[in-house]
Design a protein around this motif. Structure first.
Motif, PDB file in Angstrom:
ATOM      1  N   VAL A  28       4.932 -34.726  24.025  1.00  0.00           N
ATOM      2  CA  VAL A  28       4.041 -33.831  24.759  1.00  0.00           C
ATOM      3  C   VAL A  28       2.627 -34.042  24.220  1.00  0.00           C
ATOM      4  O   VAL A  28       2.409 -33.970  23.016  1.00  0.00           O
ATOM      5  CB  VAL A  28       4.473 -32.356  24.589  1.00  0.00           C
ATOM      6  CG1 VAL A  28       3.563 -31.430  25.359  1.00  0.00           C
ATOM      7  CG2 VAL A  28       5.938 -32.167  24.993  1.00  0.00           C
ATOM      8  N   GLU A  29       1.694 -34.272  25.108  1.00  0.00           N
ATOM      9  CA  GLU A  29       0.295 -34.468  24.724  1.00  0.00           C
ATOM     10  C   GLU A  29      -0.436 -33.127  24.739  1.00  0.00           C
ATOM     11  O   GLU A  29      -0.243 -32.317  25.648  1.00  0.00           O
ATOM     12  CB  GLU A  29      -0.383 -35.441  25.689  1.00  0.00           C
ATOM     13  CG  GLU A  29       0.248 -36.818  25.708  1.00  0.00           C
ATOM     14  CD  GLU A  29       0.164 -37.528  24.365  1.00  0.00           C
ATOM     15  OE1 GLU A  29      -0.856 -37.364  23.652  1.00  0.00           O
ATOM     16  OE2 GLU A  29       1.130 -38.247  24.026  1.00  0.00           O
ATOM     17  N   ALA A  30      -1.288 -32.908  23.762  1.00  0.00           N
ATOM     18  CA  ALA A  30      -2.028 -31.652  23.667  1.00  0.00           C
ATOM     19  C   ALA A  30      -2.998 -31.473  24.830  1.00  0.00           C
ATOM     20  O   ALA A  30      -3.197 -30.354  25.309  1.00  0.00           O
ATOM     21  CB  ALA A  30      -2.781 -31.582  22.346  1.00  0.00           C
ATOM     22  N   ASP A  31      -3.595 -32.561  25.314  1.00  0.00           N
ATOM     23  CA  ASP A  31      -4.609 -32.455  26.370  1.00  0.00           C
ATOM     24  C   ASP A  31      -4.074 -31.825  27.652  1.00  0.00           C
ATOM     25  O   ASP A  31      -4.739 -31.001  28.258  1.00  0.00           O
ATOM     26  CB  ASP A  31      -5.199 -33.834  26.680  1.00  0.00           C
ATOM     27  CG  ASP A  31      -6.102 -34.328  25.562  1.00  0.00           C
ATOM     28  OD1 ASP A  31      -6.556 -33.500  24.752  1.00  0.00           O
ATOM     29  OD2 ASP A  31      -6.339 -35.541  25.502  1.00  0.00           O
ATOM     30  N   GLY A  32      -2.907 -32.211  28.097  1.00  0.00           N
ATOM     31  CA  GLY A  32      -2.364 -31.681  29.341  1.00  0.00           C
ATOM     32  C   GLY A  32      -1.454 -30.486  29.171  1.00  0.00           C
ATOM     33  O   GLY A  32      -1.013 -29.889  30.147  1.00  0.00           O
ATOM     34  N   TRP A  33      -1.176 -30.113  27.934  1.00  0.00           N
ATOM     35  CA  TRP A  33      -0.232 -29.035  27.653  1.00  0.00           C
ATOM     36  C   TRP A  33      -0.824 -27.674  28.015  1.00  0.00           C
ATOM     37  O   TRP A  33      -1.995 -27.392  27.758  1.00  0.00           O
ATOM     38  CB  TRP A  33       0.145 -29.066  26.178  1.00  0.00           C
ATOM     39  CG  TRP A  33       1.088 -27.995  25.742  1.00  0.00           C
ATOM     40  CD1 TRP A  33       2.441 -27.997  25.849  1.00  0.00           C
ATOM     41  CD2 TRP A  33       0.746 -26.761  25.083  1.00  0.00           C
ATOM     42  NE1 TRP A  33       2.967 -26.846  25.318  1.00  0.00           N
ATOM     43  CE2 TRP A  33       1.952 -26.065  24.835  1.00  0.00           C
ATOM     44  CE3 TRP A  33      -0.454 -26.178  24.693  1.00  0.00           C
ATOM     45  CZ2 TRP A  33       1.983 -24.824  24.214  1.00  0.00           C
ATOM     46  CZ3 TRP A  33      -0.428 -24.933  24.082  1.00  0.00           C
ATOM     47  CH2 TRP A  33       0.784 -24.273  23.845  1.00  0.00           C
ATOM     48  N   ARG A  34       0.013 -26.826  28.593  1.00  0.00           N
ATOM     49  CA  ARG A  34      -0.369 -25.448  28.887  1.00  0.00           C
ATOM     50  C   ARG A  34       0.797 -24.542  28.511  1.00  0.00           C
ATOM     51  O   ARG A  34       1.957 -24.873  28.756  1.00  0.00           O
ATOM     52  CB  ARG A  34      -0.665 -25.243  30.380  1.00  0.00           C
ATOM     53  CG  ARG A  34      -1.860 -26.016  30.893  1.00  0.00           C
ATOM     54  CD  ARG A  34      -3.176 -25.476  30.341  1.00  0.00           C
ATOM     55  NE  ARG A  34      -4.328 -26.190  30.847  1.00  0.00           N
ATOM     56  CZ  ARG A  34      -4.853 -27.284  30.280  1.00  0.00           C
ATOM     57  NH1 ARG A  34      -4.300 -27.819  29.214  1.00  0.00           N
ATOM     58  NH2 ARG A  34      -5.924 -27.851  30.796  1.00  0.00           N
ATOM     59  N   LEU A  35       0.460 -23.406  27.925  1.00  0.00           N
ATOM     60  CA  LEU A  35       1.455 -22.391  27.589  1.00  0.00           C
ATOM     61  C   LEU A  35       1.332 -21.273  28.609  1.00  0.00           C
ATOM     62  O   LEU A  35       0.281 -20.637  28.724  1.00  0.00           O
ATOM     63  CB  LEU A  35       1.229 -21.849  26.183  1.00  0.00           C
ATOM     64  CG  LEU A  35       2.155 -20.705  25.761  1.00  0.00           C
ATOM     65  CD1 LEU A  35       3.612 -21.183  25.718  1.00  0.00           C
ATOM     66  CD2 LEU A  35       1.734 -20.146  24.413  1.00  0.00           C
ATOM     67  N   PHE A  72      -4.013 -25.857  24.692  1.00  0.00           N
ATOM     68  CA  PHE A  72      -3.810 -25.981  23.241  1.00  0.00           C
ATOM     69  C   PHE A  72      -5.030 -25.428  22.508  1.00  0.00           C
ATOM     70  O   PHE A  72      -4.903 -24.670  21.548  1.00  0.00           O
ATOM     71  CB  PHE A  72      -3.559 -27.451  22.899  1.00  0.00           C
ATOM     72  CG  PHE A  72      -3.161 -27.697  21.478  1.00  0.00           C
ATOM     73  CD1 PHE A  72      -1.985 -27.169  20.962  1.00  0.00           C
ATOM     74  CD2 PHE A  72      -3.946 -28.487  20.658  1.00  0.00           C
ATOM     75  CE1 PHE A  72      -1.609 -27.409  19.644  1.00  0.00           C
ATOM     76  CE2 PHE A  72      -3.566 -28.737  19.345  1.00  0.00           C
ATOM     77  CZ  PHE A  72      -2.402 -28.199  18.840  1.00  0.00           C
ATOM     78  N   ARG A  73      -6.211 -25.792  22.962  1.00  0.00           N
ATOM     79  CA  ARG A  73      -7.459 -25.326  22.327  1.00  0.00           C
ATOM     80  C   ARG A  73      -7.635 -23.819  22.518  1.00  0.00           C
ATOM     81  O   ARG A  73      -7.993 -23.102  21.583  1.00  0.00           O
ATOM     82  CB  ARG A  73      -8.633 -26.092  22.896  1.00  0.00           C
ATOM     83  CG  ARG A  73      -9.960 -25.787  22.212  1.00  0.00           C
ATOM     84  CD  ARG A  73     -11.091 -26.602  22.796  1.00  0.00           C
ATOM     85  NE  ARG A  73     -10.831 -28.022  22.773  1.00  0.00           N
ATOM     86  CZ  ARG A  73     -11.219 -28.851  21.805  1.00  0.00           C
ATOM     87  NH1 ARG A  73     -11.871 -28.366  20.777  1.00  0.00           N
ATOM     88  NH2 ARG A  73     -10.949 -30.138  21.868  1.00  0.00           N
TER      89      ARG A  73
END
Length: 185
Positions: A19-26, A40-41
């Motif tokens: 999983v890449e941080a750039d495209g990740w959404r929670l 992520f940010r």
């Protein structure tokens, strides 16, 4: 303190998700007043990042076994995220769904404990892929099987949710039982 490289890893899959941080959404949804969708940010800038030393052990670990580790986990308090989303009183369980299809839950009461983290680091370094990068659950008093890795969504539900292992007859509470071992001095 156990290094990430030496810390045990147990998964239900043959391959670890990447999983890449750039495209990740929670996504935080369900029995909440204000659903959230955090990058992520944003997760780390909107909420206070804290660190907690905690042991993580597998339910299958034998006394003296290697399926245990102690690390400094960094992340945001799950309770802060749920408070920001306005968790409704109807919430009974908090369900975590992961990138690999795994899911599990913890009781809403436990989710409010300040020691329960949405972890993004281990020993002051970003989580490794094997340990759930970019985000995993860290609940100190329960076994690793309920500490979901690669979290993509959190859902507050109004009934008991049985996750992967509970559907197979394992404990829903999964409270860590104390073990001890005496070695020769």
């Amino acid at each position: 303190v156990t290094s990430a490289a030496d810390h045990y890893v147990v998964d239900i899959n043959l391959f670890t998700p990447s999983v890449e941080a750039d495209g990740w959404r929670l996504e935080v949804k369900g029995e909440v007043e204000e659903p959230l969708r955090l990058s992520f940010r944003a997760l780390q800038s909107r909420f206070e990042v804290v660190e907690e030393y905690a042991v993580l052990t597998c339910v299958s670990n034998e006394v003296g076994g290697g399926l245990v580790g102690h690390s400094l986990w960094g992340g945001v308090r799950l309770g802060d995220v749920l408070k920001a989303a306005g968790m409704r009183p109807a919430g009974v369980d908090i369900v975590f769904r992961a990138a690999d299809g795994y899911s599990d839950s913890i009781p809403a009461e436990l989710a409010r404990d300040p020691a329960v983290l949405l972890a993004v680091s281990q020993n002051r370094r970003p989580l490794t892929r094997e340990h759930g990068f970019p985000c995993r659950l860290r609940v100190p008093p329960i076994y690793g099987m309920k500490n979901v890795k690669w979290i993509e969504s959190i859902e507050v539900v109004s009934s008991d949710y049985e996750g992967y292992w509970q559907q197979r007859g394992w404990s829903d509470r999964a409270t860590v039982r104390t073990q001890s071992r005496i070695d020769v001095a």
